[in-house]
Motif scaffolding. Structure first.
Motif, PDB file in Angstrom:
ATOM      1  N   VAL A 244       5.558   5.744  -0.030  1.00 44.20           N
ATOM      2  CA  VAL A 244       6.866   6.568   0.039  1.00 44.20           C
ATOM      3  C   VAL A 244       6.739   8.185   0.216  1.00 44.20           C
ATOM      4  CG1 VAL A 244       8.798   7.077  -1.295  1.00 44.20           C
ATOM      5  CG2 VAL A 244       7.645   4.507  -1.450  1.00 44.20           C
TER       6      VAL A 244
ATOM      7  N   ASN B 135       9.861   7.640   5.778  1.00 40.32           N
ATOM      8  CA  ASN B 135      11.125   8.284   6.415  1.00 40.32           C
ATOM      9  C   ASN B 135      12.422   7.495   5.698  1.00 40.32           C
ATOM     10  OD1 ASN B 135      12.402   9.738   8.218  1.00 40.32           O
ATOM     11  ND2 ASN B 135      11.530   8.842   9.884  1.00 40.32           N
TER      12      ASN B 135
ATOM     13  N   GLN C 257      -5.650   6.008  -2.168  1.00 40.01           N
ATOM     14  CA  GLN C 257      -6.498   4.781  -1.058  1.00 40.01           C
ATOM     15  C   GLN C 257      -7.418   5.574  -0.411  1.00 40.01           C
ATOM     16  OE1 GLN C 257      -6.389   1.290  -1.680  1.00 40.01           O
ATOM     17  NE2 GLN C 257      -4.923   2.065  -3.396  1.00 40.01           N
TER      18      GLN C 257
ATOM     19  N   THR D 101      -0.833   3.055  -0.550  1.00 42.55           N
ATOM     20  CA  THR D 101      -0.363   1.731  -0.623  1.00 42.55           C
ATOM     21  C   THR D 101       1.163   1.624  -0.220  1.00 42.55           C
ATOM     22  OG1 THR D 101      -1.653   1.897  -2.883  1.00 42.55           O
ATOM     23  CG2 THR D 101      -0.075  -0.140  -2.439  1.00 42.55           C
ATOM     24  N   SER D 102       1.716   0.667   0.617  1.00 44.59           N
ATOM     25  CA  SER D 102       2.789   0.339   0.992  1.00 44.59           C
ATOM     26  C   SER D 102       3.635   0.319  -0.150  1.00 44.59           C
ATOM     27  CB  SER D 102       2.674  -0.885   1.952  1.00 44.59           C
ATOM     28  OG  SER D 102       3.882  -1.252   2.323  1.00 44.59           O
ATOM     29  N   GLY D 103       4.874   0.776  -0.115  1.00 42.45           N
ATOM     30  CA  GLY D 103       5.845   0.848  -1.228  1.00 42.45           C
ATOM     31  C   GLY D 103       5.582   1.558  -2.322  1.00 42.45           C
ATOM     32  N   LEU D 104       4.521   2.074  -2.506  1.00 42.41           N
ATOM     33  CA  LEU D 104       4.289   2.963  -3.624  1.00 42.41           C
ATOM     34  C   LEU D 104       3.882   4.088  -3.020  1.00 42.41           C
ATOM     35  CD1 LEU D 104       2.070   0.565  -5.939  1.00 42.41           C
ATOM     36  CD2 LEU D 104       4.618   1.169  -6.127  1.00 42.41           C
TER      37      LEU D 104
END
Lengths: 194, 236, 184
Positions: free
Chosen positions: C124, C128, C92, C118-121
């Motif tokens: 990661v 933490n 991103q 991307t949050s969650g992908l």
């Protein structure tokens, strides 16, 4: 250098499209996308202002604010520059290119509060772009915006003939169709130039 | 001015996002975790309230011709203050929201309230208007965050709530949240831009349906009252 | 008369701008030091995570032309290795990462300081969480031939985030190569 410019351009237009992946400029995007020709007018005006704003703000930031240690005034200075620039462009077009003015006229004042414009100058600073890179990012970011808004306007023209729940009238159906267009743009994410 | 009415307007009948339909960019962009949503909502609430108060206090000395320029300067001032404070004290939030904090300057909610409300109302009314409109915005952000986070990654309160060592709130964005179902089963596309557009679309759609329903109810109640009055007249 | 009016408007605007700028100056003066400390504390914390050193780190010079993505190379004052900070593009936006490299040119750990994945992908990789820790732990002990398992290496990519995983893996290889060039 050239490779970097190509990377920035493709990134701004397709991969990190201002609307579909960064959510910058959603208000005019949803407000001015009723018809393809108004969308084109808005898009052109944005390309214009984003290019100029990137250039001027870069100069102000690098030759005035940063040397004086006033980087904390960036947001304030940039928004004033953009507001003044929009006024100037409006006056200039009115005198010099009346035909273009009559096409863009009503969209220009709206651009001051377009977050894509302030967004692009702030991102230029954040990404440490040099002058040429900033201008390229500004113009291509604007082109990305234009591509998105024109594409979406034609999608939206179709929704007029579709049958959707009454409560989705207006904005909601727009947003849902925008979601589907965003899905298409996701195909570009992660594309690499180099 | 009636506070209760102002409260209702801010949260429901004149909600900035769902009814006035402004300030959407950030609404869709940052609502991926509860931490972001609460942080952004409260930042906007604080900035909106401060700007409302200042604009209302200065309303008699602001010249008509340059009022927009002055609003923008005042807003940019408060936004920068909040931005600097966040960077200094809650850096995780500042990193998560990124460019969207300075972009509050061009968030139509704030300039819209200055133009439409504070110019004509007292400092006190404007103060409450700022709080209620800000709350309305925050509530929408929270609803979107909770929905997207749950559907997208099966979690609640990511970044804000930490249950690894007992239940506690964190401000450094490290809280893992409460895992409701395994992350692998989540529809992770809800965390992407697609999910932002879709969730907001559905939410506004629901809101329109609800408003229409309550309007219909009101109308039918009015009609019933009228009929009753007519009946009474006839009887008399 | 008209000139007067314009002058007056300009004066009002100027006063308001000046007052705002003054207030911002004060706030900036109060927060600048803290912002600086916070930003750097995070970096030094990351150094300690990837390569522990009891006596601090000192910067070494390297060939910036050959390694454009590398920001800085620090050598541990304990003599147990180097910490490389690099900025490169992920899925991103840009990712800033520090990578520890020991004297045998093996990675001693990575830590992502800044990213916009991307949050969650992809995010990661920096998270933490158990998944994030497991992903980063794979890098420990890897040499310059590090690669994703798809490409014949032994790093398992994050689910749904091949691009991020690939970028981080590539940056680790670059970091090791940069240390090799410094040591040579």
């Amino acid at each position: 250098m050239l490779a970097k410019i190509v990377e920035i351009s493709l990134g701004a237009i397709l991969i990190n499209n201002f609307i579909f992946s960064q959510f910058l400029g959603c208000c005019p995007f949803l407000g001015c996308s009723n018809k393809v020709d108004t969308a084109t007018g808005m898009g052109l005006a944005v390309v214009f202002v984003m290019g100029f704003a990137s250039a001027i703000c870069w100069v102000i930031d690098n030759y005035i604010l940063v040397p004086l240690g006033l980087a904390f005034l960036e947001t304030l200075a940039f928004i004033l520059v953009i507001a003044a620039l929009v006024q100037l462009v409006e006056m200039f077009l009115k005198k010099a290119v009346p035909s273009l003015y009559s096409a863009l006229g009503i969209y220009l004042p709206l651009i001051t509060t377009n977050c894509a414009v302030l967004g692009v100058v702030l991102l230029n600073v954040q990404n440490n772009y040099n002058f040429i890179e900033s201008v390229v990012y500004g113009i291509t970011g604007g082109l990305g915006f234009m591509l998105a808004i024109v594409l979406f306007a034609s999608v939206r023209e179709r929704t007029q003939f579709s049958d959707y729940p009454e409560c989705f009238e207006g904005f909601p159906i727009c947003l849902v169709s925008a979601a589907l267009v965003a899905l298409a743009f996701m195909g570009f994410s992660g594309m690499k130039i180099l | 001015m009636n506070r209760r009415q102002q409260f209702r307007e801010g949260l429901i009948t004149n909600n900035p996002v769902l009814v006035q339909q402004i300030g959407m960019c950030a609404t869709m962009a940052i609502t991926t975790t509860l931490f972001n949503g609460v942080g952004m909502g409260l930042s906007v609430l604080i900035i909106l309230t401060c700007c409302n108060v200042v604009v209302a206090a200065l309303r008699s000395i602001i010249p008509e011709e340059i009022r927009l320029a002055i609003f923008v300067v005042v807003i940019a001032g408060f936004v920068t203050i909040v931005d600097l404070l966040l960077q200094a004290y809650i850096p995780a939030l500042s990193a998560a929201l990124g460019v969207f904090i300075p972009l509050i300057v061009v968030n139509c909610i704030i300039i819209g309230r200055a133009e439409a409300f504070c110019q004509k109302h007292s400092v006190k009314d404007s103060f409450f208007d700022g709080i209620f409109q800000g709350l309305g915005y925050t509530v929408v952000l929270i609803i979107m965050c909770v929905f997207r986070e749950f559907v997208g990654s099966g979690r609640f309160g990511g970044g804000l709530i930490d249950i690894a060592n007992g239940f506690r709130f964190t401000l450094d964005g490290t809280g893992g949240g409460i895992q409701i179902f395994p992350e692998a089963y989540g529809i992770s596309i809800m965390n992407l831009p697609f999910g932002g557009f879709l969730t907001l679309g559905l939410l506004i759609g629901l809101m329109q349906a609800a408003l229409k329903k309550s309007e219909k109810k009101k109308k039918s109640a009015e009609r019933a009252a009228k009929e009753a009055a007519l009946q009474k007249e006839v009887e008399e | 008369m008209k000139d007067n009016k314009i002058l007056k408007l300009a004066f009002v605007l100027l006063v308001i701008c000046a007052v705002t700028a003054g207030i911002l100056g004060v706030v900036n003066a109060l927060t600048a030091q803290r912002i600086y400390d916070m930003a750097h504390a995070k970096e030094f914390e990351a150094y300690a995570v990837v390569l522990e050193s009891s006596s601090g780190y000192s910067e070494v010079s390297f060939d910036k032309e050959a390694f454009p993505t590398v920001d800085s190379i620090m050598s541990s004052n304990d003599g147990n290795g180097y910490v490389v900070k690099s900025t490169f593009s992920g899925a991103q936006g840009s990712i800033t990462m520090v990578c520890g490299v020991d004297n045998d040119l093996k990675c001693t750990g990575i830590s992502i300081i800044e990213h916009s994945e991307t949050s969650g992908l992809g995010a990661v990789a920096a998270a933490n969480s158990a998944a994030g820790d497991a992903f980063r732990a794979q890098f420990i002990g890897q040499g310059s031939d590090i690669a994703l398992s798809k490409a014949g290496g032994s790093i398992d990519a994050l689910a749904g985030a091949t691009i991020t995983s690939n970028a981080v893996t590539g940056a680790t290889a670059t970091s090791i190569a940069a240390v090799e060039s410094v040591k040579a």
